[in-house]
Write an enzyme that holds these catalytic residues in place. Sequence first.
Site, PDB file in Angstrom:
ATOM      1  N   ASP A   1      19.249 -14.140 -15.519  1.00  0.00           N
ATOM      2  CA  ASP A   1      18.094 -13.422 -15.006  1.00  0.00           C
ATOM      3  C   ASP A   1      16.870 -14.273 -15.355  1.00  0.00           C
ATOM      4  O   ASP A   1      16.898 -15.021 -16.336  1.00  0.00           O
ATOM      5  CB  ASP A   1      18.022 -12.046 -15.674  1.00  0.00           C
ATOM      6  CG  ASP A   1      16.754 -11.302 -15.343  1.00  0.00           C
ATOM      7  OD1 ASP A   1      16.472 -11.109 -14.156  1.00  0.00           O
ATOM      8  OD2 ASP A   1      16.034 -10.929 -16.298  1.00  0.00           O
TER       9      ASP A   1
ATOM     10  N   ASP B   1      13.103 -13.205 -15.470  1.00  0.00           N
ATOM     11  CA  ASP B   1      12.031 -12.598 -16.253  1.00  0.00           C
ATOM     12  C   ASP B   1      12.573 -11.851 -17.465  1.00  0.00           C
ATOM     13  O   ASP B   1      13.467 -11.017 -17.347  1.00  0.00           O
ATOM     14  CB  ASP B   1      11.204 -11.659 -15.369  1.00  0.00           C
ATOM     15  CG  ASP B   1      10.580 -12.405 -14.193  1.00  0.00           C
ATOM     16  OD1 ASP B   1      10.118 -13.544 -14.399  1.00  0.00           O
ATOM     17  OD2 ASP B   1      10.578 -11.861 -13.074  1.00  0.00           O
TER      18      ASP B   1
END
Length: 178
Positions: free
Chosen positions: A13, A15
């Site tokens: 991922d 952020d």
Amino acid sequence: MPTSSAPQAVLFDRDSTLVVDVPYNGDPDLVRPMPGAVEAVAAVRAAGVPTGVVSNQSGIARGLITREQVDAVNARVDEVFGAFDTWQVCPHGPEDGCACRKPAPGMVLQAAAALGVDPARVVVIGDIGADVGAAHAAGAAAVLVPTPITRAEEVAAASVVAPDLATAVRIALAGGAG
């Protein structure tokens, strides 16, 4: 599903996993790696395992940022970390009903296809339940690295939880992700 050996790819991922979350970030100058993230990605690469990023970017659908701004931020992430082997970005909002927005499996499946690997031999590392859900929906393994925004029920539901990204990578490379 647990992997029985080292993964064929590790997907991150963006952020709050790779970089400090700046909501709806459209400015490459605001990209800051999470503590230990550059080293964790380097460890995956040193093991000869391809890397990718799977990132929901609903700010595009909401009209808060453009795809070009997201691409510029992602290019800066590549500059900081070295180029990832695949980038998958969902530009849709939560109400759009797309197949790519995590926790749907679309981006994980697209990344596996782009890398030419079996989704069952992929590990997704992220900070929220949607990351784990997307991995499992695609038949991949997952490691959750909680942050202050991770909900307690997401931590409780995750089969593999790591205290930090370096530990998550060690678990993934050892075939211990679930």
